[in-house]
Design an enzyme around this catalytic site. Structure first.
Site, PDB file in Angstrom:
ATOM      1  CB  THR A  21      -0.859  -0.080   1.292  1.00  0.00           C
ATOM      2  OG1 THR A  21      -1.637  -1.267   1.222  1.00  0.00           O
ATOM      3  CG2 THR A  21      -1.780   1.104   1.481  1.00  0.00           C
ATOM      4  CB  THR A  79      -3.864  -0.288  -1.061  1.00  0.00           C
ATOM      5  OG1 THR A  79      -3.260  -1.565  -0.966  1.00  0.00           O
ATOM      6  CG2 THR A  79      -5.363  -0.442  -1.043  1.00  0.00           C
ATOM      7  CB  SER A 112      -9.400  -0.422   4.262  1.00  0.00           C
ATOM      8  OG  SER A 112      -8.091   0.099   4.194  1.00  0.00           O
ATOM      9  CB  SER A 113      -5.498  -1.790   7.959  1.00  0.00           C
ATOM     10  OG  SER A 113      -5.943  -3.080   8.249  1.00  0.00           O
ATOM     11  N   GLY A 169      -0.718  -3.135   5.563  1.00  0.00           N
ATOM     12  CA  GLY A 169      -1.813  -4.047   5.903  1.00  0.00           C
ATOM     13  C   GLY A 169      -2.334  -3.744   7.299  1.00  0.00           C
TER      14      GLY A 169
HETATM   15  N1  GLY Z   1      -5.204  -3.593   1.472  1.00  0.00           N
HETATM   16  C1  GLY Z   1      -4.775  -3.121   2.701  1.00  0.00           C
HETATM   17  C2  GLY Z   1      -5.838  -2.409   3.456  1.00  0.00           C
HETATM   18  O1  GLY Z   1      -6.684  -1.773   2.866  1.00  0.00           O
HETATM   19  O2  GLY Z   1      -5.886  -2.498   4.644  1.00  0.00           O
END
Ligand code: GLY
Length: 570
Positions: free
Chosen positions: A383, A401, A454-455, A476
């Site tokens: 990301t 990302t 999402s994080s 992540g």
């Molecule tokens: N793909 C990583 C996130 O959105 O957390």
């Protein structure tokens, strides 16, 4: 400040013989450039994952653009020079604080295609097939980045054509790649060969090396279609035909209507106070930071963290337990609020947070088997993050990302861009970990049109109501805890932005029940934590945090030591 020369003599020679290849408009030499980790300035700054992208953004600021202009140009340049994560085939979130005091929260997260189903990644026996949710075009959500850029443009000053041209030039004429990029491309050769129906430009007969020139003609053409036709240049017409053609060749399910109907959404930013002087502005769901960051900050607010000290056993223990409690709630309750009723107000209320903190025992490690989610009534990860601050007082924090490194691995044939593998951020089956080891349930199950949890946690902190910190990171599930740590390091431990970015990080996410630490995390603290009952696991790196700090008009921008990240400004 430390400067590092990354490019070989061959790139210098290229410029001597082909000076016309220098991007004239923006005075950037794409064949010879340096990585700059820190800059102090007064007019404006950009920090991003790649030196060329940061330079493109800083030039836009110098040419009279505001932070939104610079952010758009930087994002587009990243899509060219940082293909592992910079993108037009993915999605993301933006938090901005405008000079007039308005907060913006823009959601351009990918969506599940109309043909997706709850159990689409389960085999006949009900087993999760994570190879399908993580690779190839079946793992792709409907991309949101371009729709997001055109929403950002509403707050920009300069014509879009000017903002996208540096990216077009970089794609068309090429740029020299860094050692890191060469290494990543080499490591992914088999991935690219396996998940492409037409051989992409990233596949090379001999290994890539630092100083090689990467030219992306197909991507340049796609960017020109976007320049000339706006968002329709991506979601309709020739680019849409190429996306659907790729879906047909590779068993993907995104269709024309999915593309045409995609909309970025302006949401209400999450705003909360921390201690006396700080206001934290962050992204709401489907970005989990909007719930987890207020939870974690409220859990520590009354604790004597600054007395404990940075990376003391007591501080790491407290912060780990707080992370455990929040991530347990993430697994059960968090998902797209347009599809699932998430009790956000309750989960972030002071009374709930205090109740949860009763499970914290200062003398020993918690246990994720005993500590579940609270009772509520009735990512190889890639990301990328960028920060911008301008002379007008606008601050922008964007995380975007493709999900995994180089996303699904599939380059849309003849369109030249990688498409995401974001579907893996859904819970493909309750209790089955995704590529970040995170588990989820009904709240984050797949449904057509739903946005996967999402994080990403783009964040801006105000001090006494003025922009003070612009922060964010990839990584992540470690994103939210890295933002949490960065804020604590600067606010509670009074650490410099440079140290807060570069000192070793740690992370706990409830399951698996272990603390992940970077290699340079102090061994003595590890040993003490193990004695308290913690399992410790080393991890190559945690995030690539970017920070801009503004104090009395002085801007300090810091790019993470963990990559080619670069700070630019003037
Ligand atoms: N793909 C990583 C996130 O959105 O957390």
């Amino acid at each position: 400040m430390f400067l590092k020369n990354v490019f070989s003599a061959s790139s210098l020679l290229l410029v001597l013989f082909f000076p016309s290849l220098i991007i004239a408009q923006s005075k950037i030499n794409p064949y010879q450039y340096t990585i700059q980790k820190k800059i102090e300035c007064t007019n404006g700054a950009v920090v991003s994952a790649h030196p060329l992208a940061s330079k493109v953004g800083a030039n836009i600021l110098k040419e009279g653009g505001n932070a939104l202009d610079a952010a758009i140009a930087t994002q587009l340049a990243l899509a060219v020079v940082y293909p592992a994560a910079g993108n037009i085939g993915g999605g993301g979130f933006m938090i901005a604080r405008l000079a007039n005091g308005k907060n913006l929260a823009l959601d351009f997260r990918e969506k599940a295609p109309a043909k997706s189903t709850r159990d689409m990644y389960l085999d006949a026996k009900g087993n999760a097939q994570t190879d399908l949710s993580q690779n190839g075009t079946l793992s792709s959500g409907v991309p949101g980045t371009i729709a997001g850029l055109f929403e950002e443009l509403k707050y920009a000053k300069l014509p879009f054509k000017k903002l996208i041209q540096p990216a077009i030039d970089l794609a068309e004429k090429g740029f020299t790649i860094s050692a890191g990029e060469a290494n990543d491309l080499n490591e992914n050769q088999d991935f690219f060969k396996k998940y492409n129906t037409l051989t992409p430009i990233f596949v090379k007969a001999t290994p890539w090396k630092a100083g090689d020139t990467l030219i992306q003609k197909d991507l340049a053409k796609t960017l020109m279609l976007i320049r000339d036709n706006g968002a329709n240049g991506f979601y309709e017409g020739e680019t849409a035909d190429l996306i659907i053609g790729e879906m047909k060749r590779s068993n993907g399910i995104i269709n024309y209507d999915d593309l045409k109907n995609y909309k970025a959404i302006e949401r209400e930013a999450v705003v909360f106070n921390y201690k006396m002087d700080y206001t934290i502005i962050t992204m709401p769901l489907p970005a989990s930071g909007g719930v987890l960051l207020p939870q974690m900050m409220k859990m520590i607010e009354d604790q004597p963290l600054s007395t404990y000290g940075f990376e003391s056993v007591n501080a790491v223990h407290l912060m780990t337990e707080v992370e455990r409690l929040s991530y347990a709630d993430r697994a059960k309750y968090l998902g797209d609020r347009d599809f699932f009723k998430v009790p956000v107000k309750f989960l972030t209320s002071t009374s709930y947070v205090f109740e949860r903190m009763k499970l914290y025992d200062p003398s020993k490690a918690g246990n994720s088997k005993d500590i579940g989610s609270g009772n509520v009534p009735a990512e190889h990860e890639e990301t990328t993050h960028l920060d911008v601050y301008d002379k007008y007082g606008n601050a922008v924090s964007i995380t975007t990302t493709l999900n995994g490194g180089y996303g699904s691995g599939t380059v849309i044939g003849k369109a030249g861009f990688l498409i995401n593998n974001e579907m893996d951020d859904f819970s493909v089956k309750p209790g089955v970990p995704n590529m970040y080891g995170a588990v989820g349930g009904e709240a984050n199950s797949i449904a057509p049109g739903k946005r996967m949890l999402s994080s990403m946690t783009p964040t801006i902190v105000l001090k006494n109501n003025k922009p003070y910190l612009v922060v964010g990171t990839p990584g992540g599930t470690t994103i939210t805890t890295s933002v949490f740590q960065t804020l604590v390091d600067i606010i509670d431990f009074d650490m410099s932005a440079e140290d807060a970015v570069n000192k070793p990080k740690f992370h706990h996410q409830w399951l698996p029940d272990e603390i992940f630490v970077e290699k340079d995390f102090p061994m003595s603290v590890r040993t003490e934590l193990e004695k308290m009952g913690y399992k410790i696991t080393e991890r190559e790196q945690i995030g690539r945090t970017e920070v801009i700090k503004i104090v009395n008009g002085k801007i300090t921008a810091v790019g993470d030591k963990r990559g080619d990240d670069t700070a630019e400004g003037y």
